[in-house]
Design a protein around this motif. Structure first.
Motif, short mmCIF file in Angstrom:
data_model
loop_
_atom_site.label_atom_id
_atom_site.label_comp_id
_atom_site.label_asym_id
_atom_site.label_seq_id
_atom_site.Cartn_x
_atom_site.Cartn_y
_atom_site.Cartn_z
N GLN A 1 95.93 -17.72 18.36
CA GLN A 1 95.81 -19.11 18.82
C GLN A 1 96.17 -19.25 20.29
OE1 GLN A 1 98.29 -20.70 15.26
NE2 GLN A 1 96.76 -22.27 15.63
N PRO B 1 95.53 -16.99 24.42
CA PRO B 1 94.63 -16.07 25.11
C PRO B 1 95.25 -14.75 25.55
CG PRO B 1 95.48 -17.65 26.67
CD PRO B 1 96.17 -17.93 25.36
N ARG C 1 110.71 -32.13 20.74
CA ARG C 1 109.90 -33.24 21.25
C ARG C 1 110.82 -34.28 21.87
NH1 ARG C 1 105.18 -32.97 17.27
NH2 ARG C 1 104.30 -31.02 18.03
N THR D 1 104.49 -29.54 27.45
CA THR D 1 103.23 -30.27 27.55
C THR D 1 103.48 -31.76 27.40
OG1 THR D 1 102.15 -28.41 26.45
CG2 THR D 1 100.91 -30.48 26.55
N ASP E 1 106.11 -32.08 24.40
CA ASP E 1 106.22 -31.02 23.40
C ASP E 1 106.73 -29.78 24.14
OD1 ASP E 1 104.59 -29.84 20.64
OD2 ASP E 1 104.92 -28.46 22.30
N ARG F 1 108.16 -25.85 23.85
CA ARG F 1 108.29 -24.66 23.00
C ARG F 1 109.16 -23.65 23.73
NH1 ARG F 1 104.24 -25.35 18.68
NH2 ARG F 1 103.38 -27.37 19.24
N GLY G 1 104.01 -19.23 19.99
CA GLY G 1 104.24 -20.59 20.47
C GLY G 1 103.99 -21.62 19.39
N HIS H 1 95.97 -25.34 22.54
CA HIS H 1 97.19 -25.46 21.73
C HIS H 1 98.40 -25.52 22.67
CE1 HIS H 1 100.26 -24.60 18.78
NE2 HIS H 1 99.36 -24.56 17.80
N ALA H 2 99.19 -26.57 22.54
CA ALA H 2 100.31 -26.77 23.46
C ALA H 2 101.40 -25.71 23.28
CB ALA H 2 100.92 -28.16 23.26
N GLY H 3 101.45 -25.09 22.10
CA GLY H 3 102.49 -24.09 21.86
C GLY H 3 102.11 -22.71 22.34
N THR H 4 100.83 -22.37 22.22
CA THR H 4 100.42 -20.98 22.40
C THR H 4 99.74 -20.71 23.74
OG1 THR H 4 98.29 -21.46 21.40
CG2 THR H 4 100.04 -20.74 19.93
N THR H 5 99.30 -21.75 24.45
CA THR H 5 98.57 -21.53 25.69
C THR H 5 99.55 -21.44 26.85
OG1 THR H 5 96.83 -22.89 24.72
CG2 THR H 5 96.59 -22.29 27.04
N ASN I 1 100.71 -32.01 20.31
CA ASN I 1 100.66 -30.55 20.41
C ASN I 1 99.34 -30.02 20.98
OD1 ASN I 1 99.10 -31.26 18.27
ND2 ASN I 1 99.81 -29.63 16.91
#
Lengths: 417, 417
Positions: free
Chosen positions: A192, A194, A214, A265, A288, A290, A358, B225-229, B277
């Motif tokens: 999910q 890159p 949050r 974010t 948000d 993480r 994440g 995705h706000a967590g994974t990007t 998110n």
């Protein structure tokens, strides 16, 4: 690259394709928890579990489990799994790949005539995604004994969550007890993100599931006539909020460049009165955040608060200290499991790295009651929760092979502990 | 400061207080055009006009007019007026002060036994504020012959605008012709800004009603995705939009510091998908630009477009060239009328300055068919369109005296032209 694998890439592809067909045809791929389509997907999986020689059941929390006994009674369970529900419009692979791969590991073990010392279970967790009831990871929370009791009364689509769990075959009235027999839990999931694709890697061995925090920030300025109020006599909440957005970006970028996953974010942004001819008087933002390392979160919040003071002063607006909306700390994965996964990658010649997740996963709850670990595989452009989400079958199959290797190793290592 | 005035501050206060009572009691002060309360306010005004010896009528466009013939038939008309309708929740003085003061000038002239050469008319224009039909200045546009024909079919609250105009006594079916007999038009209004109060001045002599230009800017990034990007792999539409908001502020601030009124406001701001998110993928902004000088507008738009290109490049997003939503150029006031107002201020010892109006007014349409001018008086903290809008009675009365003096001067000067 073609590898000689013990697992069957063809069977994996067949299962994923079969589940992809079970979708709202107008919104591929949509198979939301508690829906008729979800039950149809579950029926497919239950049949596939049984065909693989697994004994199936639905536990009290609504999880579908296929099990096979090990050679050593009392040794406990090694569990593999993920979830088959989706967000609306999104995800041929998110969750599904993990369930199908868990099943394939069970099939490959049986085919190779390998009997584990431990019991083996393959699980499709109930409602990992945020469901119609507005909450996530309902099944894994239940299995870990931490599903809040008051959630059962939540209502959506004319039913309560308790009725929803009953509908899928669970028993919401049963006493909720954490499973204490699971020695290890392993989950495969698309990244999910890159990173693996960008670094041309096959596998990410997850070190931790990042914490999710949050916070809400409210900027209050003054509504004035946009035509008559001179530029230097305004208390424009939007201008101040723009500085906040950029400060969040800068502070998060600095922490992201240090070791340990970090991202922040501004995901929600609302402005009042939002009228063309009125200077904006109020902005609400929801951030948000993480963080893999708790210290990073602390440093971010401290620096942000100091930025907010400066922005408020420079722009003649009021910014209250951020309000903590929710705070779930990071959940580290187990070192023994991570090492077994590293070794499995080496044995299967899979190029790999360690990395944090994440996103949240069922593994975060399973880590409360078992030694847990996760395997990430690459996905196209890091996209997920969208129709264009994609993972190559060869990558999924290699992930399955890694999982299989890790299970074989853990089955031995756990007996030695 | 107490002055010896020809006009009566007491009568002005009595009329304003009487109209203030005619409001939705739960939302003071609300007397929206076409409502029963509006008709009640009109009935009060018509009676007051008649008591002052004026002959009353409703013209075809729905304006309430009280007239008195001058000594020289065919000399044409000097008109004074403003509007008695309000926005919701707002405005004891916005518009009302101008109508009441126009009436008081007529009363004071009669009381002093002064007969003008020109006919004198006092006008309450229909629906200056944006009404239920979504448009403004319905009455003054009609009097100037520029009310779009298709507006008559607009519907709201179960009636068309044509029926609304009939309801107030107008004749929407009549051929719409611009009045050609009005030699001068004068309107008093609260400033709706903080300049006069800040500079401790009594009167603003309006030089022009600023142009109003609206443009739409759309920023398109990519939902991730706000967590994974990772922070450095995003195309965050909100971050880019924050740079746009600040560029608008900076460019407008620079032009505001040069001669000629200029202001630009990002009044509308909407973001997608607006989910906690998800990295924001799209932002839409609507800018409100007020310019006294057309060159300022051109310079602003040129500089802004160049900023947008830079922001798009720096942030990996797409920003289309701004879309022109509406564009109404500035309307200059008449030099003869401005000079008469300056002289009147000097004669009444009113501290004054020239200034542009950032807000729109009926005078902008009257300027198409007559030599037009406006007088601003201070209002508390520059607030308007809000319950707390306030103007001191002494300030309103001094404004009335200035108007009276200006009318006496213009009555002579216009005969000499």
């Amino acid at each position: 690259m073609s590898r000689n694998l013990t697992v069957s890439a063809e069977r994996i592809a067949a299962d994923i394709d079969a589940l992809a067909v079970i979708t709202d045809p107008d919104r591929p791929w949509t198979r939301r928890a508690f829906s008729p389509l979800f039950l149809e997907g579950r029926a497919y999986l239950e049949n596939a579990f049984r065909t693989a020689g697994l004994e199936t059941r639905i536990d009290a929390a609504g999880n579908l489990i296929g099990g096979r006994k090990g050679k050593k009674p009392g040794a406990g369970t090694i569990m593999l799994g993920s979830h088959s529900d989706t967000v609306p419009d999104g995800g041929r692979f998110d969750g599904i790949a993990g369930v199908v791969v868990a099943l394939e590991v069970a099939r490959a073990l049986a085919e190779a005539g390998i009997e584990l010392d431990h019991d083996l279970e393959v699980t499709d967790f109930l409602a990992e995604e945020v469901s119609i009831f507005g909450v996530s990871c309902i099944g894994s929370r239940g299995m870990a004994g931490v599903r809040p009791a008051e959630w059962l009364g939540r209502e959506a689509n004319g039913m309560t969550l308790a009725e929803g769990i009953e509908k899928v075959g669970g028993n919401p009235g049963a006493e909720q007890k954490a499973r204490d027999d699971i020695r290890a839990f392993l989950e495969l999931h698309i990244e999910q993100g890159p990173v693996l694709e960008g670094e041309k890697l096959d596998i990410g061995v997850v070190t931790a599931i990042a914490g999710i925090t949050r916070i809400e920030i409210i900027v209050e300025g003054r509504a004035d006539h946009a035509g008559t109020t001179p530029m230097d006599r305004r208390a424009d909440a939007l201008g101040a909020a723009a500085h906040v957005v950029l400060a969040v970006e800068t502070l998060a970028g600095e922490l992201a460049a240090t070791p340990g996953h970090f991202a922040a974010t501004t995901g929600e942004f609302e402005m009042w009165p939002n009228a063309a001819n009125v200077v904006p008087s109020k902005v609400r933002m929801l951030l948000d955040i993480r963080s893999e390392k708790r210290d990073d979160l602390g440093q971010f919040l401290t620096n942000l608060e100091s930025c907010l003071e400066g922005i408020a002063g420079d722009n003649g607006v009021t910014i209250a200290p951020p309000r903590l909306v929710s705070d779930n700390p990071a959940m580290p994965m187990d070192p023994l499991v991570m090492d077994a996964l590293d070794d499995a990658c080496a044995a299967t010649d899979a190029a790999h790295r360690r990395m944090a997740s994440g996103a949240g996963h069922d593994a975060a709850f399973m880590a409360r009651i078992a030694k847990a670990g996760m395997v990430f595989i690459p996905c196209l452009s890091g996209r997920s929760h969208a129709p264009e989400e994609w993972a190559e079958n060869a990558d999924i199959a290699l992930g399955a092979e890694v999982l299989l290797e890790a299970v074989k190793r853990l089955d031995k290592q756990l007996m030695e502990q």
